[in-house]
Design a protein around this motif. Structure first.
Motif, mmCIF file in Angstrom:
data_model
loop_
_atom_site.group_PDB
_atom_site.id
_atom_site.type_symbol
_atom_site.label_atom_id
_atom_site.label_comp_id
_atom_site.label_asym_id
_atom_site.label_seq_id
_atom_site.Cartn_x
_atom_site.Cartn_y
_atom_site.Cartn_z
ATOM 1 N N PRO A 1 0.838 -1.213 0.000
ATOM 2 C CA PRO A 1 0.000 0.000 0.000
ATOM 3 C C PRO A 1 0.864 1.250 0.000
ATOM 4 C CG PRO A 1 -0.833 -1.601 1.576
ATOM 5 C CD PRO A 1 0.473 -2.127 1.094
ATOM 6 N N GLY A 2 0.539 2.160 -0.886
ATOM 7 C CA GLY A 2 1.289 3.407 -0.964
ATOM 8 C C GLY A 2 2.444 3.367 -1.938
ATOM 9 N N ALA A 3 2.812 2.157 -2.434
ATOM 10 C CA ALA A 3 3.907 2.068 -3.385
ATOM 11 C C ALA A 3 3.426 2.555 -4.743
ATOM 12 C CB ALA A 3 4.411 0.628 -3.481
ATOM 13 N N GLY A 4 4.234 3.355 -5.403
ATOM 14 C CA GLY A 4 3.827 3.904 -6.684
ATOM 15 C C GLY A 4 4.621 3.308 -7.821
ATOM 16 N N ARG A 5 4.324 3.772 -9.036
ATOM 17 C CA ARG A 5 5.042 3.316 -10.203
ATOM 18 C C ARG A 5 6.189 4.273 -10.476
ATOM 19 N NH1 ARG A 5 2.620 -0.655 -13.014
ATOM 20 N NH2 ARG A 5 3.729 -0.134 -14.942
ATOM 21 N N SER A 6 7.227 3.740 -11.077
ATOM 22 C CA SER A 6 8.394 4.524 -11.410
ATOM 23 C C SER A 6 8.744 4.240 -12.867
ATOM 24 C CB SER A 6 9.548 4.169 -10.464
ATOM 25 O OG SER A 6 10.688 4.934 -10.760
ATOM 26 N N ARG A 7 9.932 4.662 -13.290
ATOM 27 C CA ARG A 7 10.359 4.386 -14.657
ATOM 28 C C ARG A 7 11.857 4.139 -14.669
ATOM 29 N NH1 ARG A 7 10.292 9.946 -14.487
ATOM 30 N NH2 ARG A 7 12.088 10.988 -15.466
ATOM 31 N N ILE A 8 12.285 3.422 -15.678
ATOM 32 C CA ILE A 8 13.695 3.076 -15.831
ATOM 33 C C ILE A 8 14.444 4.243 -16.459
ATOM 34 C CG2 ILE A 8 15.306 1.542 -17.028
ATOM 35 C CD1 ILE A 8 13.212 -0.663 -16.771
ATOM 36 N N LEU A 9 15.614 4.549 -15.881
ATOM 37 C CA LEU A 9 16.459 5.621 -16.406
ATOM 38 C C LEU A 9 17.617 5.093 -17.249
ATOM 39 C CD1 LEU A 9 16.735 7.848 -13.202
ATOM 40 C CD2 LEU A 9 15.277 8.241 -15.185
ATOM 41 N N ARG A 10 18.206 3.964 -16.820
ATOM 42 C CA ARG A 10 19.386 3.438 -17.510
ATOM 43 C C ARG A 10 19.472 1.937 -17.285
ATOM 44 N NH1 ARG A 10 25.331 2.985 -16.627
ATOM 45 N NH2 ARG A 10 25.016 3.321 -14.391
ATOM 46 N N VAL A 11 19.946 1.229 -18.313
ATOM 47 C CA VAL A 11 20.143 -0.217 -18.227
ATOM 48 C C VAL A 11 21.576 -0.528 -18.637
ATOM 49 C CG1 VAL A 11 19.413 -2.496 -19.011
ATOM 50 C CG2 VAL A 11 17.723 -0.661 -18.768
ATOM 51 N N CYS A 12 22.326 -1.202 -17.758
ATOM 52 C CA CYS A 12 23.709 -1.599 -18.047
ATOM 53 C C CYS A 12 23.886 -3.036 -17.570
ATOM 54 C CB CYS A 12 24.693 -0.661 -17.356
ATOM 55 S SG CYS A 12 26.432 -1.068 -17.651
ATOM 56 N N GLY A 13 23.519 -3.977 -18.417
ATOM 57 C CA GLY A 13 23.561 -5.372 -18.009
ATOM 58 C C GLY A 13 22.591 -5.612 -16.865
ATOM 59 N N THR B 1 19.421 2.349 -7.582
ATOM 60 C CA THR B 1 20.117 1.344 -8.385
ATOM 61 C C THR B 1 19.552 -0.032 -8.049
ATOM 62 O OG1 THR B 1 22.121 2.674 -8.436
ATOM 63 C CG2 THR B 1 22.343 0.341 -8.973
ATOM 64 N N VAL B 2 19.132 -0.738 -9.074
ATOM 65 C CA VAL B 2 18.467 -2.036 -8.904
ATOM 66 C C VAL B 2 19.355 -3.131 -9.485
ATOM 67 C CG1 VAL B 2 16.441 -3.417 -9.492
ATOM 68 C CG2 VAL B 2 16.194 -0.979 -8.963
ATOM 69 N N GLN B 3 19.508 -4.194 -8.755
ATOM 70 C CA GLN B 3 20.246 -5.375 -9.183
ATOM 71 C C GLN B 3 19.245 -6.356 -9.785
ATOM 72 O OE1 GLN B 3 23.505 -7.133 -6.612
ATOM 73 N NE2 GLN B 3 21.843 -8.532 -6.113
ATOM 74 N N ALA B 4 19.273 -6.538 -11.098
ATOM 75 C CA ALA B 4 18.275 -7.374 -11.787
ATOM 76 C C ALA B 4 18.667 -8.838 -11.701
ATOM 77 C CB ALA B 4 18.141 -6.947 -13.240
ATOM 78 N N TYR B 5 17.693 -9.680 -11.466
ATOM 79 C CA TYR B 5 17.938 -11.110 -11.332
ATOM 80 C C TYR B 5 17.553 -11.897 -12.576
ATOM 81 C CZ TYR B 5 18.868 -10.302 -6.423
ATOM 82 O OH TYR B 5 19.419 -9.867 -5.253
ATOM 83 N N GLU B 6 17.340 -11.211 -13.677
ATOM 84 C CA GLU B 6 17.046 -11.856 -14.949
ATOM 85 C C GLU B 6 17.831 -11.165 -16.052
ATOM 86 O OE1 GLU B 6 15.528 -14.488 -15.544
ATOM 87 O OE2 GLU B 6 14.193 -14.881 -13.855
ATOM 88 N N TYR B 7 17.847 -11.777 -17.206
ATOM 89 C CA TYR B 7 18.452 -11.175 -18.381
ATOM 90 C C TYR B 7 17.670 -9.924 -18.738
ATOM 91 C CZ TYR B 7 19.750 -10.619 -23.300
ATOM 92 O OH TYR B 7 20.168 -10.116 -24.502
ATOM 93 N N THR B 8 18.374 -8.801 -18.895
ATOM 94 C CA THR B 8 17.701 -7.513 -19.078
ATOM 95 C C THR B 8 17.591 -7.093 -20.541
ATOM 96 O OG1 THR B 8 19.811 -6.395 -18.715
ATOM 97 C CG2 THR B 8 18.352 -6.669 -16.799
ATOM 98 N N GLY B 9 17.843 -7.990 -21.476
ATOM 99 C CA GLY B 9 17.675 -7.657 -22.883
ATOM 100 C C GLY B 9 16.236 -7.245 -23.169
ATOM 101 N N GLY B 10 16.050 -6.110 -23.826
ATOM 102 C CA GLY B 10 14.717 -5.593 -24.110
ATOM 103 C C GLY B 10 14.275 -4.481 -23.183
ATOM 104 N N LEU B 11 14.890 -4.392 -22.010
ATOM 105 C CA LEU B 11 14.577 -3.266 -21.121
ATOM 106 C C LEU B 11 15.212 -1.998 -21.676
ATOM 107 C CD1 LEU B 11 14.982 -4.520 -17.432
ATOM 108 C CD2 LEU B 11 12.876 -4.110 -18.702
ATOM 109 N N ALA B 12 14.531 -0.880 -21.528
ATOM 110 C CA ALA B 12 15.044 0.381 -22.057
ATOM 111 C C ALA B 12 14.585 1.528 -21.188
ATOM 112 C CB ALA B 12 14.552 0.578 -23.503
ATOM 113 N N PRO B 13 15.286 2.664 -21.233
ATOM 114 C CA PRO B 13 14.827 3.846 -20.489
ATOM 115 C C PRO B 13 13.391 4.200 -20.855
ATOM 116 C CG PRO B 13 17.046 4.188 -21.306
ATOM 117 C CD PRO B 13 16.574 2.903 -21.916
#
Length: 583
Positions: free
Chosen positions: A11-23, A60-72
């Motif tokens: 509750p109270g958590a909002g949506r955000s957006r990606i700024l940069r993807v580096c692996g 800064t988020v540590q992704a636990y999956e392959y990030t191919g296709g993610l974009a700003p």
């Protein structure tokens, strides 16, 4: 976590957006209520990631999956909960990835939307209540017993206490079903727990009971206590994986948690196949039924490798809290540290020695700190023993991972390349290894009926050290240039190595050795050595002593079954009779 198992936002958590993807590194706009280690769903595929740094309005988020296709510009949704795993009885016998997603029936490659542990239809488990309605219970107390090969218990979750308002009747119940209500809260067999938060205990207790591994070089020279820590450094080809597999098969722990962290897939396949084929001597079932395998191999997402060791520790603590003794094997922590180094480089952190992050030592210490012998919240005794392999590049034990690890562990089983290439298994170096648990375990062996254990261990260590000292001299001047007494010392070192210390991991009789067989073999060799010394001191030539056929003694370890001592005694007596003929 995965796309199909990412929880709903808090509750109270909002949506955000990606700024940069580096692996695996993803930067997102940071909402004001985001905290460290919170989960974030990345992109339209809701790939799981974990907040590892916050700088102003950027997380800064540590992704636990392959990030191919993610974009700003793609969406990022903070979930308000830490990375957690689902702890349940069906973990036993399962094979999972670093985030505890089942690998069975997952295909050649694990998809990003693979279900988390237990997301598939859950089996039912026999449940027997041990409390009645109206009973007051506290955190960690037993609510009931769960039928399995390993005696499992349903406990009151940490932080919960109160009156039992309802308890399920005896019978089969799915692990996700409500089986009790305590203090107004529902209790299920399956319970979530954050992987980076150690589970609470009443207190730690001294680790003074031996963990019998069945490997003579370990149990005799460098023993480990239940609840202690071990590092196994060794270069490529020295037998780390083989030794750890043998310990997983034969040690006297109740549950084994095997974490393949960044290792080759074929090695993990061998582990899984062998554990599934072996019969457990303790339960009569398959050994795999009391093993949890976490396989995060080298071709899987890199940062899931970083999470896998914490996942394994959390699973081990879950079974420990039931009053069980658990061994957590991590193969290898070097691959885990390499993941830390790569991510730190992407974050732009100032590199320390050999490019590893400056916090490497504290991260290693936090991992090994989760090993302990404890008194649980419910009053039972349990333990987690951590055994971590280290793969120093080129066998260089001065590199940071090995050097820091040696500071934090109680035991070191250093594998020697020369022994390994000479086909001596296990290739544990008696000159470079140590055990800080030995004094406490000597007292435990004395209480258990073997008061000579400490003297036996000390004498073997001294004899091997003496033989090693003379080996360099023999290479220079030859064995015939030594005095007779020292020639017997060289012979003694060979007999101890080949008749007592060495094992055959492929032999049904010698792959595992009970404490009784180990003591019988060592005592037999020491008795023969004493007789050889008596002969040369009485005037018998060293040539005559060396010419005696010691083959029966050398073969006794493979002719005697794991728990037999009579064939060892017979071999000793035969060799003593041959020595008598030389007098």
């Amino acid at each position: 976590m995965s796309a199909t198992d990412v929880p709903a936002p808090a509750p109270g958590a909002g949506r955000s957006r990606i700024l940069r993807v580096c692996g695996p590194l993803v930067e997102v706009v940071c909402p004001p209520d985001v905290a460290m280690h919170d989960l974030v769903a990345l992109g339209t595929g809701r790939l799981p990631g974990e907040v590892v740094a916050i700088d102003g309005d950027t997380a800064t988020v540590q992704a636990y999956e392959y990030t191919g296709g993610l974009a700003p510009g793609h969406p990022a949704e903070p979930l308000g909960t830490p990375l957690s795993v689902r702890l349940s009885p069906e973990l036993l016998g399962g094979v999972f990835d670093g985030l505890l997603r089942p690998l069975a029936d997952s295909g050649d490659l694990l998809a990003s939307d693979a279900p988390a542990a237990g997301a598939s239809p859950r089996p039912s488990w026999p449940f027997t209540p041990r409390v009645t309605r109206g009973t007051g219970v506290a955190a960690g107390e037993v609510l009931g017993e769960i039928g399995a090969r390993v005696p499992l218990r349903l406990l009151v979750p940490p932080g919960l206490a109160g009156e039992v308002r309802w308890i399920a009747p005896a019978g089969e119940h799915p692990s996700d079903a409500v089986v009790a209500e305590v203090g107004g809260q529902e209790v299920r067999m399956a319970q979530p727990w954050p992987v980076r938060r150690p589970r609470p205990v009443a207190r730690r207790v001294p680790a003074d009971l031996p963990l019998n591994t069945g490997q003579r070089a370990v149990d005799l020279l460098f023993p480990v206590a239940r609840g202690s820590t071990v590092a196994v450094p060794g270069g490529f080809g020295t037998g780390k994986t083989m030794l750890l597999q043998q310990i997983a098969k034969w040690c006297d722990a109740d549950v084994i948690v095997y974490v393949g962290c960044g290792e080759r897939g074929n090695e993990m396949a061998d582990v899984i196949e062998e554990l599934g084929a072996l019969t457990d001597p303790r339960t009569g079932g398959r050994l795999a039924e009391r093993t949890v395998t976490i396989a995060n191999t080298s071709n899987m997402p890199m940062m899931a490798r970083e999470a896998s060791v914490h996942t394994g520790a959390t699973v081990a603590e879950y079974f420990r809290d039931m009053g069980l003794h658990v061994v957590l094997i991590a193969d290898s922590t070097s691959r885990w540290a390499e993941a830390l180094r790569e991510f730190a480089s992407r974050m732009g952190e100032l590199p320390a020695e050999e490019g590893y992050p400056a916090g490497l030592a504290s991260r290693l210490a936090a991992f090994y700190e989760r090993a302990a012998a404890v008194r649980t919240l419910g009053g039972a005794d349990g333990s987690v023993t951590v055994i971590g392999a280290v793969s120093p590049p080129g066998g260089d034990r001065t590199e940071p991972v090995t050097a820091h690890t040696e500071r934090f562990v109680r035991c070191l089983w250093s594998l020697d390349r020369d022994l390994a290439y000479a086909r001596h298994y296990p290739a544990v170096s008696w000159s470079e290894s140590f055990s800080r648990d030995a004094p406490a375990l000597a007292a435990a062996h004395a209480r258990g009926g073997d008061p000579e254990w400490a003297e036996r261990r000390g004498r073997v260590a001294r004899q091997l050290a003496q033989a090693d000292r003379l080996a360099d001299l023999v290479e220079l001047v030859g064995i015939t240039a030594l005095p007779p007494r020292e020639r017997v010392d060289v012979l003694a070192g060979r007999l101890l190595r080949e008749a007592a210390i060495q094992q055959n991991a492929l032999s049904p009789a010698d792959a595992y050795s009970t404490p009784e067989k180990t003591a019988a073999l060592v005592d037999a060799v020491l008795t023969v050595i004493d007789r050889c010394v008596e002969l040369v001191e009485a005037g018998t030539t060293a040539d005559a002593v060396e010419a005696v056929d010691f083959t029966p003694l050398l073969r006794a370890r493979e002719t005697a079954a794991p728990a037999e001592t009579a064939p060892v005694t017979a071999a000793r007596d035969l060799v003593l009779a041959r020595l008598k003929e030389t007098a």
